[in-house]
Design a protein around this motif. Structure first.
Motif, PDB file in Angstrom:
ATOM      1  N   GLY A  71       0.808  -1.203   0.000  1.00 23.79           N
ATOM      2  CA  GLY A  71       0.000   0.000   0.000  1.00 23.79           C
ATOM      3  C   GLY A  71       0.843   1.254   0.000  1.00 23.79           C
ATOM      4  O   GLY A  71       2.058   1.217   0.209  1.00 23.79           O
ATOM      5  N   PRO A  96      -3.816  -0.365  -2.284  1.00 13.81           N
ATOM      6  CA  PRO A  96      -4.556   0.581  -1.454  1.00 13.81           C
ATOM      7  C   PRO A  96      -3.696   1.788  -1.097  1.00 13.81           C
ATOM      8  O   PRO A  96      -2.483   1.667  -0.909  1.00 13.81           O
ATOM      9  CB  PRO A  96      -4.934  -0.217  -0.207  1.00 13.81           C
ATOM     10  N   SER A 122      -8.229   4.518   0.292  1.00 15.81           N
ATOM     11  CA  SER A 122      -8.809   3.584   1.260  1.00 15.81           C
ATOM     12  C   SER A 122      -9.085   4.273   2.584  1.00 15.81           C
ATOM     13  O   SER A 122      -9.785   3.732   3.430  1.00 15.81           O
ATOM     14  CB  SER A 122      -7.857   2.410   1.494  1.00 15.81           C
ATOM     15  N   LEU A 140      -2.976   0.372   6.578  1.00 13.78           N
ATOM     16  CA  LEU A 140      -2.535  -0.459   5.453  1.00 13.78           C
ATOM     17  C   LEU A 140      -2.137  -1.856   5.925  1.00 13.78           C
ATOM     18  O   LEU A 140      -2.423  -2.850   5.246  1.00 13.78           O
ATOM     19  CB  LEU A 140      -1.382   0.210   4.715  1.00 13.78           C
TER      20      LEU A 140
END
Length: 146
Positions: A71, A96, A122, A140
């Protein structure tokens, strides 16, 4: 090899600690880096940390995260409000992303209220200072483990 989280910082964040400390505080970018590395390490993650004033370089770094990072923590700074290219890179990365801002952008100038990144994030963390980075990395890690 441990999973990696990528932390990207946009324009002028290299001036943290001296640039408008009444807004951004007195912590430096090195303080941010240390917190991100420490937080990541505590969660069993490696931290790939970068800052650039160049939009194209940030796009390249987002693209580089694809397939190698769990992420992105992205403080795009001023590019948050202007960069369609950075937004498109985040979408194309297929990882993400948590958007972070040290200050509460919603309590500032009107142009800072519009983010080209929030709708593809996210999570969005604003106004928490350095802790925002820690929260983003924790988020994350949780997404990766779920």
């Amino acid at each position: 090899m441990r999973p990696t989280v990528t932390v990207l910082n946009g324009p002028n964040l290299n001036l943290l600690g001296t640039r408008e400390p009444e807004i951004y505080g007195t912590d430096t970018l090195e303080d941010v880096r240390r917190l991100c590395v420490s937080t990541s390490d505590g969660l069993g993650l490696d931290c790939d940390f970068h800052q650039s004033n160049a939009e194209g370089e940030l796009v390249d770094l987002v693209q580089a995260a694809r397939g190698r990072s769990i992420g992105l923590v992205l403080n795009a700074a001023g590019y948050t409000h202007t960069s369609v290219a950075l937004r498109d890179a985040v979408v194309a990365s297929e990882v993400p992303m948590v958007e972070v801002h040290l200050s509460n952008v919603h309590a500032r100038e009107d142009f800072r209220h519009r983010s080209y990144l929030s709708d593809v994030a996210s999570g969005v963390i604003v106004g928490c200072g350095l802790l925002g980075y820690q929260f983003a990395i924790q988020r994350l890690a949780a997404l990766h483990r779920s």
